[in-house]
Design a protein around this motif. Structure first.
Motif, PDB file in Angstrom:
ATOM      1  N   PHE A 197      20.684  77.685  53.328  1.00 38.34           N
ATOM      2  CA  PHE A 197      20.612  77.020  54.626  1.00 38.34           C
ATOM      3  C   PHE A 197      21.717  77.531  55.542  1.00 38.34           C
ATOM      4  O   PHE A 197      22.836  77.800  55.092  1.00 38.34           O
ATOM      5  CB  PHE A 197      20.795  75.506  54.484  1.00 38.34           C
ATOM      6  N   VAL A 198      21.404  77.640  56.821  1.00 36.86           N
ATOM      7  CA  VAL A 198      22.414  77.854  57.849  1.00 36.86           C
ATOM      8  C   VAL A 198      22.444  76.597  58.707  1.00 36.86           C
ATOM      9  O   VAL A 198      21.411  76.166  59.226  1.00 36.86           O
ATOM     10  CB  VAL A 198      22.108  79.084  58.726  1.00 36.86           C
ATOM     11  N   GLN A 199      23.622  76.004  58.818  1.00 37.17           N
ATOM     12  CA  GLN A 199      23.774  74.777  59.588  1.00 37.17           C
ATOM     13  C   GLN A 199      24.801  74.970  60.691  1.00 37.17           C
ATOM     14  O   GLN A 199      25.804  75.663  60.498  1.00 37.17           O
ATOM     15  CB  GLN A 199      24.211  73.625  58.671  1.00 37.17           C
ATOM     16  N   ASP A 223      31.181  67.710  54.658  1.00 39.06           N
ATOM     17  CA  ASP A 223      30.560  66.389  54.527  1.00 39.06           C
ATOM     18  C   ASP A 223      29.459  66.191  55.561  1.00 39.06           C
ATOM     19  O   ASP A 223      28.374  65.687  55.247  1.00 39.06           O
ATOM     20  CB  ASP A 223      31.612  65.289  54.688  1.00 39.06           C
ATOM     21  N   PHE A 224      29.720  66.584  56.803  1.00 37.06           N
ATOM     22  CA  PHE A 224      28.715  66.461  57.857  1.00 37.06           C
ATOM     23  C   PHE A 224      27.487  67.325  57.530  1.00 37.06           C
ATOM     24  O   PHE A 224      26.340  66.903  57.707  1.00 37.06           O
ATOM     25  CB  PHE A 224      29.283  66.879  59.211  1.00 37.06           C
ATOM     26  N   ALA A 225      27.737  68.550  57.046  1.00 39.19           N
ATOM     27  CA  ALA A 225      26.627  69.444  56.710  1.00 39.19           C
ATOM     28  C   ALA A 225      25.805  68.878  55.559  1.00 39.19           C
ATOM     29  O   ALA A 225      24.559  68.913  55.589  1.00 39.19           O
ATOM     30  CB  ALA A 225      27.159  70.827  56.346  1.00 39.19           C
ATOM     31  N   THR A 226      26.482  68.353  54.541  1.00 41.18           N
ATOM     32  CA  THR A 226      25.785  67.756  53.401  1.00 41.18           C
ATOM     33  C   THR A 226      24.908  66.597  53.843  1.00 41.18           C
ATOM     34  O   THR A 226      23.738  66.493  53.445  1.00 41.18           O
ATOM     35  CB  THR A 226      26.790  67.259  52.349  1.00 41.18           C
ATOM     36  N   LEU A 236      20.794  66.015  53.593  1.00 43.12           N
ATOM     37  CA  LEU A 236      20.203  64.803  53.013  1.00 43.12           C
ATOM     38  C   LEU A 236      19.266  64.115  54.004  1.00 43.12           C
ATOM     39  O   LEU A 236      18.196  63.627  53.627  1.00 43.12           O
ATOM     40  CB  LEU A 236      21.301  63.847  52.569  1.00 43.12           C
ATOM     41  N   GLU A 237      19.677  64.084  55.270  1.00 42.49           N
ATOM     42  CA  GLU A 237      18.822  63.476  56.289  1.00 42.49           C
ATOM     43  C   GLU A 237      17.530  64.273  56.447  1.00 42.49           C
ATOM     44  O   GLU A 237      16.458  63.704  56.635  1.00 42.49           O
ATOM     45  CB  GLU A 237      19.565  63.419  57.629  1.00 42.49           C
ATOM     46  N   LEU A 238      17.633  65.590  56.371  1.00 43.40           N
ATOM     47  CA  LEU A 238      16.452  66.436  56.465  1.00 43.40           C
ATOM     48  C   LEU A 238      15.506  66.168  55.308  1.00 43.40           C
ATOM     49  O   LEU A 238      14.283  66.061  55.493  1.00 43.40           O
ATOM     50  CB  LEU A 238      16.864  67.907  56.486  1.00 43.40           C
ATOM     51  N   MET A 239      16.061  66.041  54.095  1.00 41.77           N
ATOM     52  CA  MET A 239      15.235  65.729  52.932  1.00 41.77           C
ATOM     53  C   MET A 239      14.585  64.352  53.074  1.00 41.77           C
ATOM     54  O   MET A 239      13.426  64.147  52.701  1.00 41.77           O
ATOM     55  CB  MET A 239      16.082  65.765  51.651  1.00 41.77           C
TER      56      MET A 239
END
Length: 238
Positions: A93-95, A29-32, A36-39
């Motif tokens: 993506f690597v997060q 959830d945090f990664a998702t 979204l914030e990046l987009m």
């Protein structure tokens, strides 16, 4: 040196497991939310995605857990491109998730694509956003992959992943025989030959039928199973 933080949030009580650690799904959830914030920073937030009639679809997610995340911790999320098609259609993506002390808690790798919400097919990223997308922070081993426009020019693996996505969006539910075919072809394509003896109970007839359908495809190559799966989904989708 830590990569750019794209999202930061406090761990909430609802995100904890019975052992008072961050539950596994909360990492995703945090990664998702980080993606979204990046987009959103690219002016390609949820509202704009809907306006463009595109959305993200995930094919694979892998999480490496490195450190416990506990109550009252603040999680900081980074997001870097590892792979991307020249047209932005497919990406990896690597997060990284860090805790308050900037200690690395987890590494998450996700593979996905943009999908046309109307046609239910993988599509390129609109040109107005492509330049910004290709300039997202990259991993040291970043790869820019060759451009491919449509499902017709995709390799078999890409077309198979697209067909799996479309199979979940069919307007009419296939009959049981077709569902068994889809199941068997999917398992043969992704796992290989079925074991001679299935793992099901004496009265679990549903799993028995599924295993028998899969067993009939023994010796079929993964590529042939993918091709037949694609053809079947295309037929069902009209």
């Amino acid at each position: 040196m830590m990569e750019k933080i794209v999202y930061e949030a406090k761990v909430t009580w609802s995100q904890l497991d019975p052992n008072m650690h961050l539950r596994h799904s909360a990492y995703s959830d945090f990664a998702t939310q980080g993606r979204l914030e990046l987009m959103q920073q690219m002016n390609l937030g949820v509202d704009e995605l809907l306006k463009q009639k595109i959305g993200p679809v995930l094919f694979k997610e892998e999480i490496q857990y490195l450190k416990e995340v506990l109550p009252n911790d603040t999680v900081k999320v980074t997001c870097s491109l590892k792979e991307c098609r020249e047209d932005g259609s497919r990406w990896t993506f690597v997060q990284k998730l860090f805790t308050d002390e900037d200690k690395l808690a987890a590494v998450i790798q996700v593979q996905g694509a943009w999908i046309d919400l109307g046609k239910r097919k993988i599509t390129k990223l609109p040109d107005a956003y492509l330049v910004a997308f290709l300039h997202i922070e990259r991993t040291p081993d970043f790869r820019l992959l060759p451009h491919k426009n449509t499902t017709d020019t995709m390799n078999v693996s890409d077309a198979f992943n697209d067909a799996v996505t479309r199979s979940k969006q069919l307007t009419e539910r296939p009959d049981n025989d077709i569902l068994l075919q889809l199941y068997a072809l999917y398992k043969q394509a992704t796992v290989g030959d079925a074991a001679e003896k299935g793992d099901y109970g004496m009265f679990d007839f549903k799993e028995k039928f599924k295993h028998e359908a899969w067993l009939k495809l023994r010796s079929m190559t993964s590529e042939d199973a993918q091709k037949q799966y694609i053809d079947l989904v295309n037929k069902l989708a009209g």
